[in-house]
Design a protein around this motif. Structure first.
Motif, PDB file in Angstrom:
ATOM      1  N   ASP A   1      -9.217  -3.662   7.568  1.00 48.28           N
ATOM      2  CA  ASP A   1      -9.976  -3.385   6.338  1.00 48.28           C
ATOM      3  C   ASP A   1     -10.544  -1.974   6.358  1.00 48.28           C
ATOM      4  OD1 ASP A   1      -9.476  -5.938   5.448  1.00 48.28           O
ATOM      5  OD2 ASP A   1     -11.434  -6.743   6.035  1.00 48.28           O
TER       6      ASP A   1
ATOM      7  N   ARG B   1      -5.160  -8.203   1.128  1.00 52.09           N
ATOM      8  CA  ARG B   1      -4.136  -7.661   2.016  1.00 52.09           C
ATOM      9  C   ARG B   1      -3.388  -8.813   2.670  1.00 52.09           C
ATOM     10  NH1 ARG B   1      -4.996  -6.002   6.214  1.00 52.09           N
ATOM     11  NH2 ARG B   1      -7.179  -6.490   6.588  1.00 52.09           N
TER      12      ARG B   1
ATOM     13  N   PRO C   1       0.821  -1.209   0.000  1.00 49.07           N
ATOM     14  CA  PRO C   1       0.000   0.000   0.000  1.00 49.07           C
ATOM     15  C   PRO C   1       0.859   1.265   0.000  1.00 49.07           C
ATOM     16  CG  PRO C   1       0.021  -1.017   2.175  1.00 49.07           C
ATOM     17  CD  PRO C   1       0.690  -1.988   1.248  1.00 49.07           C
TER      18      PRO C   1
ATOM     19  N   SER D   1      -7.855   0.720   6.125  1.00 42.87           N
ATOM     20  CA  SER D   1      -7.208   0.796   4.818  1.00 42.87           C
ATOM     21  C   SER D   1      -7.983   1.649   3.815  1.00 42.87           C
ATOM     22  CB  SER D   1      -7.016  -0.613   4.245  1.00 42.87           C
ATOM     23  OG  SER D   1      -8.267  -1.231   3.975  1.00 42.87           O
TER      24      SER D   1
END
Length: 461
Positions: free
Chosen positions: A426, A454, A280, A429
């Motif tokens: 989650d 992920r 990320p 993110s």
């Protein structure tokens, strides 16, 4: 790992009856295993290894069948099939293996962490396994640290014998002030406690025969034509360069490096290159912050952790009730607790007492850095001791089940068996650059939405 319902029923019946009858296809009389006593292990084992699922040729090709080998069983398979033998100069009192075996494989003799084995029996790995609801218990130990250390231990066994060199798990021992050498570098194996005695039964210069024999011993001859050809070529080249003994070590090392050795079913390749998961991008609007979750596996005696304080007017009746139920000998008294203020909570008591042995936790609470969650647990509806068995679907008195439910925090399993920390990551993110790191092994609490792809990085202790 994922047997059919019928196979589970047959195994259960074999356990209860203590006998299993194997019927052959030639019409002969059935072969009986067990002694008709409940729990007979011969009957149970026979019901598993002689089941239709185990004997069917189609089982190896079934993507939902098979499984990963347990790390320790891989080591034992190599030692047994390739003939580990103690060297004459080794004293039995020196032992065979060192403490590194647990760090290398995640398993070790006499080191089982609890009665539930080294991994969770219903562990669902992230990705396609979880989407298909296929369990793979051994995958919980499938992290980079154990993979590298376990392979190095096997390579060391081939190269030096059972020794501590090169990541080996053999006992580190020597005589007096002798200069220490690794394994058989001196040709005498004087610093190895044991060695593999396997020698090719036929012509050692015949690469196809040698590799074929090793493939039978280490992969049940499930090796793919591609991998077989690669190892045969490597054996020939190594034999020319260093002799057949060196070529044998190369072939053994390569055979324990292919997927067929690490699994129980057929391996099929798709010819595609596995791409690394993208990392990320960092969000410059947020600084670094870490959330550390420590899971203490075991039972917590919360009745001796935090209780109503007996010297407060609103709390004294509750403490008296607590003492009556707990018993005077076990109940915390005022001299064994640290008083904390709970006036801002919605509890029926304004002051509580924390066990004095948990002074750090009491201090964190008083400084606003910690919190106690009261009356938590896994319930699907309001029940009492009269109707809980009928109204509750999970096993309330199973430590293992309650641990998993604590990881999910999803009483009705409406979130796809994702874990509470995974779902937290989650959500974060969506606006932040997030990552997860697990220590030693993957737990279901870390697993989030599989569609987000992920990864959870796993580091060894």
């Amino acid at each position: 790992n994922n047997p059919r319902t019928e196979q589970v029923a047959h195994c259960s019946e074999a356990f209860k009856s203590g006998i299993f009858e194997f019927k052959t296809n030639d019409g002969a009389d059935p072969i009986s295993y067990g002694d008709s006593r409940r729990g007979n292990l011969a009957a149970v084992a026979a019901s598993i290894v002689l089941s239709d699922d185990a004997l069917s040729p189609a089982a190896d090709a079934d993507p939902s069948g098979g499984g990963l080998k347990s790390p320790l069983l891989k080591l034992l398979q190599v030692m047994r099939s390739l003939g580990l033998e103690r060297l004459s100069h080794h004293r039995r009192t020196d032992g065979y293996v060192n403490q590194w075996i647990m760090e290398a494989f995640g398993e070790s003799q006499y080191e089982i962490p609890n009665q539930f084995s080294f991994y969770s029996l219903d562990f669902l790995p992230a990705g396609r396994h979880r989407e298909a609801q296929l369990v793979s218990p051994e995958a919980q130990l499938l992290n980079l640290g154990y993979i590298i250390a376990g392979q190095n231990a096997l390579y060391s066994l081939f190269a030096y014998g059972l020794n501590s060199c090169g990541g080996g798990i053999g006992a580190d021992w020597r005589r007096g002030d002798q200069f220490y050498k690794c394994g058989n570098e001196d040709g005498l194996e004087q610093f190895s406690s044991a060695r593999l005695s396997f020698v090719p039964p036929d012509d050692p210069t015949n690469a196809e025969d040698v590799v074929g024999t090793l493939a039978t011993l280490l992969t049940a001859d499930r090796i793919s034509p591609t991998n077989r050809a690669l190892i045969v070529d490597a054996y020939r080249e190594s034999s020319i360069a260093g002799g057949t003994n060196e070529a044998l070590k190369v072939a053994q090392s390569l055979l324990v490096s292919i997927p067929e050795f690490h699994t129980y079913n057929s391996v099929r390749t798709n010819g595609q290159v596995r791409q690394p998961s993208p990392r990320p991008e960092k969000n410059p609007n947020y600084g670094y912050k870490a959330i550390v979750s420590i899971n203490l596996f075991g039972g917590a005696d919360t009745m001796s952790m935090i209780v109503p304080h007996p010297q407060m007017p609103t709390c004294a009746p509750l403490h008296a009730e607590y003492t009556l139920q707990r018993g005077p000998a076990l109940a915390l008294n005022v001299g064994e607790m640290i008083q904390i203020d709970a006036g801002d909570s919605n509890q029926p008591c304004d002051e509580f007492g924390v066990n004095s042995r948990l002074a750090a936790m009491a201090a964190m609470y008083s400084e606003g850095e910690g919190i106690f969650f009261a009356n938590i647990g896994h319930l699907q509806s309001k029940v009492d001791r009269h109707d809980f068995a009928r109204e509750t679907k999970t096993q309330l008195f199973s430590h293992f089940s309650m641990k998993e439910e604590g990881f999910y925090v999803d009483a009705f399993h409406k979130r796809g068996l994702t874990g509470v920390l995974g779902r937290l990551a989650d959500v974060l993110s969506r606006t932040m650059s997030t990552g997860q790191i697990a220590i030693d092994r993957m737990l279901s609490v870390n697993i989030g939405d599989p569609s987000l792809k992920r990864d959870v990085d796993i580091v060894t202790k």
